[in-house]
Every structure is written in structure tokens, then in C-alpha cells.
Design an enzyme around this catalytic site. Structure first.
Site, PDB file in Angstrom:
ATOM      1  CG  ASP A  21       1.033 -17.048  11.237  1.00  0.00           C
ATOM      2  OD1 ASP A  21       0.264 -16.324  10.571  1.00  0.00           O
ATOM      3  OD2 ASP A  21       0.746 -18.205  11.588  1.00  0.00           O
ATOM      4  CD  GLU A  67      -2.896   1.131   2.389  1.00  0.00           C
ATOM      5  OE1 GLU A  67      -3.273   0.016   2.804  1.00  0.00           O
ATOM      6  OE2 GLU A  67      -3.304   2.199   2.847  1.00  0.00           O
ATOM      7  CE  LYS A  85      -6.166  -1.317   5.512  1.00  0.00           C
ATOM      8  NZ  LYS A  85      -5.205  -0.502   4.771  1.00  0.00           N
ATOM      9  CG  HIS A 102      -3.795   7.359  -0.055  1.00  0.00           C
ATOM     10  ND1 HIS A 102      -3.191   6.323   0.617  1.00  0.00           N
ATOM     11  CD2 HIS A 102      -4.508   6.799  -1.054  1.00  0.00           C
ATOM     12  CE1 HIS A 102      -3.531   5.194   0.051  1.00  0.00           C
ATOM     13  NE2 HIS A 102      -4.337   5.445  -0.961  1.00  0.00           N
TER      14      HIS A 102
HETATM   15  C1  MEV Z   1      -5.662   3.275   5.246  1.00  0.00           C
HETATM   16  O1  MEV Z   1      -4.941   2.148   4.844  1.00  0.00           O
HETATM   17  C2  MEV Z   1      -5.668   3.409   6.742  1.00  0.00           C
HETATM   18  C3  MEV Z   1      -6.516   4.549   7.303  1.00  0.00           C
HETATM   19  O2  MEV Z   1      -7.863   4.427   6.835  1.00  0.00           O
HETATM   20  C4  MEV Z   1      -6.488   4.407   8.804  1.00  0.00           C
HETATM   21  C5  MEV Z   1      -7.426   5.343   9.537  1.00  0.00           C
HETATM   22  O3  MEV Z   1      -8.460   5.752   8.989  1.00  0.00           O
HETATM   23  O4  MEV Z   1      -7.104   5.630  10.712  1.00  0.00           O
HETATM   24  C6  MEV Z   1      -6.017   5.884   6.865  1.00  0.00           C
END
Ligand code: MEV
Length: 438
Positions: free
Chosen positions: A295, A85, A279, A392
Site C-alpha cells: 500500500d 516516470e 520525492k 532526464h
Molecule cells: C524527480 O522525479 C526527482 C528529483 O527532483 C529529486 C531531487 O531533486 O532530488 C530529481
């Protein structure tokens, strides 16, 4: 219409490639070439990778990157990350640099206990099972002495074995709930070998226990397996500084601190946000776990269970402001190894561990937790200030240009152009077409 294949695993690699390309792809020759193009030119290296799993056709690359400048307990680390990513490594590096000048990261290992269970059915008198277990425990430990002796010499081994009764949930269901110290090994093989022997010993000893009726002697073992839920294999990583040191994007420090705390509080309160919040943390954790040959599925499963331990899925990080000090921390369960498994087999994993200065499993837990905390800090920092898309999309620009078939010189020009223009799919397409039509 495709038909099932018999004995696929017995085919040679070339035959497997031929079969899959002919039966499942539109352009078999192109598919074959593609799979071969990703082979390692060094036969030995390719063989090593072929033998990690079954039915290997080729390699699946992920970028292997470095996020430098992580100051952890006064020691400087460059952290290897394997991830696809865009912007994750850039975000980690940015967070590392931010905290480098504000005291760095402080970490503590709160526990290193691993867990394994023998799940069994016993439908007899529970008091008799309790008495039986008192005699059984030493026999269980003795029965695995050949497996545990080396681990014990190094200070590890079995910590405890408990009998647990779940009869109210499933009639007759009981467990031997066992805890282990596996030192620098993740310990899955060690634990599973012990558990399978415990299961045998349990059944054998039940057969000769005089207080059991003939029915009670027939203990049914359902399964013996480690648990990836390791709430007592826990590490904490934290950063803190005076709020006046948090000035961001023209926002005063105390406002930024409050915005960060509110973002964490929202993830604490509400599962839709908590999942995305966590995430982002896993972006950092998984990338280091993968680069160091651990793992990541086990780590993911354990961490998400931990995030729901109080009955509702919630944030893994915490933020607090007291006496004008902003404190931001994470607590995560991490069962990791720095010996065994892939760690001595995969050349890049070996290199990653060397870059990390040959950490013990405890040190690796701390580094991984820091990567998660840094990632969360970076994500929240963007989210509560500029928004996530600005950074991003900038990082994603090269992916877009590659997809649009831009040449090296076009990419160079457009990376410069988009330093002060907004990146969207349409704007990149338009700018590329403009250059190409000159
Ligand atoms: C993207 O991979 C992760 C985010 O969505 C985490 C978040 O919203 O805190 C930017």
C-alpha cells in the site's frame, strides 16, 4: 447536462462502459474501444483484476521494470519497479552498479512495531479511568484470543496496550494506544479486527465497573483504526566508501563527497528542498512498494510524517564525511507485507516477490529502503554534477518521439543523433522534421 445515476454498481460492465462513454466522453465509440483494448485477453486474468475493486471498466497499465545489480548485505538482487516516470529505473540501476564495486548496501531493521488506536471519549474522573484500565488490559487481550491465536503461534500478536489521555487537547479524549507484531503480514486487517473488539470490550467492561458513576460508564467510542505512522517499524540502509573512490564526471572524489554532503545538508535545513529531495527517494520506494503489491499511500503518509518528526519537514537521508570515509544513509519507517493482500493474488506481484527471492517482510523493508537510498544518490549525483536535465531528457526522448508520432526507424536514428546533442522539445521536433523532409 449530466444527471446523477442510480444503482451504477448494479449495472453490468458493458452497461457501465456504455453509460460513462455516452455521458462523459466526446467520442463514445472510441472511448468504448479504448477501454476494451486494455482488457486482458485471458478471461480469468481480467476477472481477477475486475474483482480487486468496484465498478472496474478496464485496466490502467504502468510499466513493470527491473533494476539489476543491487548488492545488499552481500546478496545480489534484481529489483522490480512499477513506475511511469522516465529515468527512475535507469537512475536506480546506475546507482546499484556504482555501489556494486564499492561494497554494496548494508541494511538493518531497527524495529517492526505496528500501531493501532481506539479513540474514545470519557469525561469522568481520570484516576478512576486509570484504575479501570489496569483491570481492563488482560480482558482486552483475552477478548481477541480467537483473532490472535494463529499470529501468536508464529511469534507475533499484541505487544502492548496503553491508555493515553488527550483531555487537554479535546475534552474527554482518550486512546487505547496498541502496538502489534504482525510478522510477514502488513497486518491492517488483523490490527483493525483486534481494535474493533477492544472497543466493544472497553464499552462492555465500563458498564460493569462498580467504581464508575452511571455517566462514567457511558464511554463513547469514536473510532478504532490502525495508524499508518509507524516510527518504530524502521529500517536503515547505508553505503560508504573512501572519498578517493568517489571520483565523478572529472570531479575529484573529495569535492564530489563534499558536494553530496552539502546537497543533503540543504535538504536537512530547508523544507522546500527537503520535499523534492524526499520525492526523489519516494520514486524508488513507491516503485518497489507498488511492484510488490503493498500500500504505497500508507507508506507515503507514514514516511512524510516521519520526515517531520522533529518539528520541521526534513531530509530522510543523511551524509557524513569522517576520516576520508563518505557515509550516506537513510532511515525510513516501512510497514510492508509479503503475505496476504495482493501478494498472493496479483500475478505480477507474485512474480516480483519471486524475483526478490521470496523475501520476508523484514527483507522487503531492507530492499525498499535501499531503492530509496539509491534513487536519492542517483538524483543528487546528477544534480551536483551535470544537472538533472541531461539524463532526464535523454530518457524522456522516446516519450517525446512517440508523442510526435515518429516511426520506429525515425526513433532509432534520433536516439543515435541525440547521444551527443542536447534534447529539448524544439530540438527534437526540428530533428524529426529534418528526417521526415528528406
Ligand atoms: C524527480 O522525479 C526527482 C528529483 O527532483 C529529486 C531531487 O531533486 O532530488 C530529481
Amino acid at each position: 447536462m449530466n444527471t446523477p445515476v442510480e444503482g451504477f454498481s448494479k449495472l453490468t460492465k458493458a452497461e457501465k462502459i456504455e453509460w460513462i462513454a455516452r455521458n462523459y466522453t466526446k467520442d463514445p465509440d472510441a472511448s468504448k474501444q479504448l477501454l476494451e483494448r486494455y482488457w486482458n485477453p485471458e478471461e480469468q486474468v481480467q476477472k481477477l483484476h475486475d474483482e480487486f475493486i468496484e465498478n472496474t471498466l478496464s485496466n490502467y497499465y504502468l510499466p513493470f521494470a527491473i533494476a539489476p545489480n543491487f548488492l545488499i548485505n552481500e546478496k545480489l538482487y534484481a529489483i522490480p519497479m512499477a513506475i511511469e516516470e522516465s529515468s527512475v529505473v535507469a537512475a536506480a540501476s546506475k546507482a546499484a552498479k556504482f555501489w556494486l564495486n564499492r561494497g554494496g548496501f548494508k541494511t538493518t531493521v531497527l524495529g517492526t512495531e505496528k500501531v493501532g488506536q481506539v479513540h474514545f471519549i470519557y469525561s469522568g474522573n481520570p484516576n478512576k479511568l486509570d484504575s479501570f484500565f489496569q483491570n481492563l488490559k488482560p480482558a482486552l487481550i483475552k477478548s481477541v484470543s480467537s483473532i490472535t491465536q494463529n499470529m501468536e503461534k508464529r511469534g507475533g500478536g499484541i505487544k502492548d496496550i496503553q491508555l493515553r489521555n488527550f483531555d487537554e487537547k479535546i475534552p474527554g479524549y482518550h486512546q487505547l494506544h496498541c502496538t502489534f507484531e504482525t510478522l510477514d503480514a502488513m497486518g491492517a486487517n488483523f490490527i483493525n479486527s483486534c481494535l474493533e473488539q477492544f472497543a466493544k470490550t472497553l464499552q462492555e467492561q465500563a458498564q460493569s465497573y462498580p467504581e464508575f458513576t452511571s455517566e462514567e460508564k457511558q464511554i463513547e467510542v469514536v473510532m478504532s483504526i490502525l495508524s499508518n505512522y509507524v516510527p518504530n517499524c524502521l529500517v536503515k540502509a547505508e553505503v560508504s566508501c573512501h572519498i578517493s573512490n568517489l571520483k565523478e564526471e572529472g570531479i575529484p572524489g573529495e569535492v564530489f563527497a563534499r558536494k553530496m554532503k552539502r546537497a543533503v545538508d540543504i535538504a536537512k535545513a530547508e523544507p522546500y528542498r527537503a520535499v523534492t529531495h524526499n520525492k526523489g527517494i519516494m520514486n524508488g520506494i513507491d516503485a518497489v512498494v507498488l511492484a510488490t503489491g503493498n500500500d504505497f499511500r500508507a507508506v507515503e503518509a507514514g514516511i512524510h510524517a516521519y520526515a517531520a518528526k522533529d518539528g520541521q519537514y526534513s531530509s530522510l537521508t543523511n551524509a557524513h564525511i569522517e576520516d576520508d570515509i563518505f557515509k550516506f544513509w537513510i532511515e525510513v519507517p516501512l510497514a510492508l507485507g509479503t503475505v496476504g493482500g495482493l501478494t498472493s493474488l496479483h500475478p505480477l506481484v507474485k512474480l516480483a516477490l519471486e524475483i526478490l527471492q521470496e523475501p520476508t517482510a523484514k527483507e522487503l523493508m531492507q530492499i525498499v529502503a535501499v531503492a530509496g537510498l539509491a534513487q536519492n544518490f542517483a538524483a543528487l549525483r546528477s544534480l551536483v554534477t551535470t544537472g538533472i536535465q541531461k539524463g532526464h531528457m535523454k530518457m524522456h526522448l522516446l516519450n517525446m518521439l512517440n508523442q510526435m508520432g515518429a516511426t520506429e526507424s525515425e526513433k532509432k536514428q534520433l536516439v543515435t543523433y541525440f547521444k551527443d546533442h542536447t534534447v529539448t522539445n524544439a530540438s527534437v521536433k526540428e530533428a524529426l522534421e529534418r528526417i521526415q523532409s528528406r
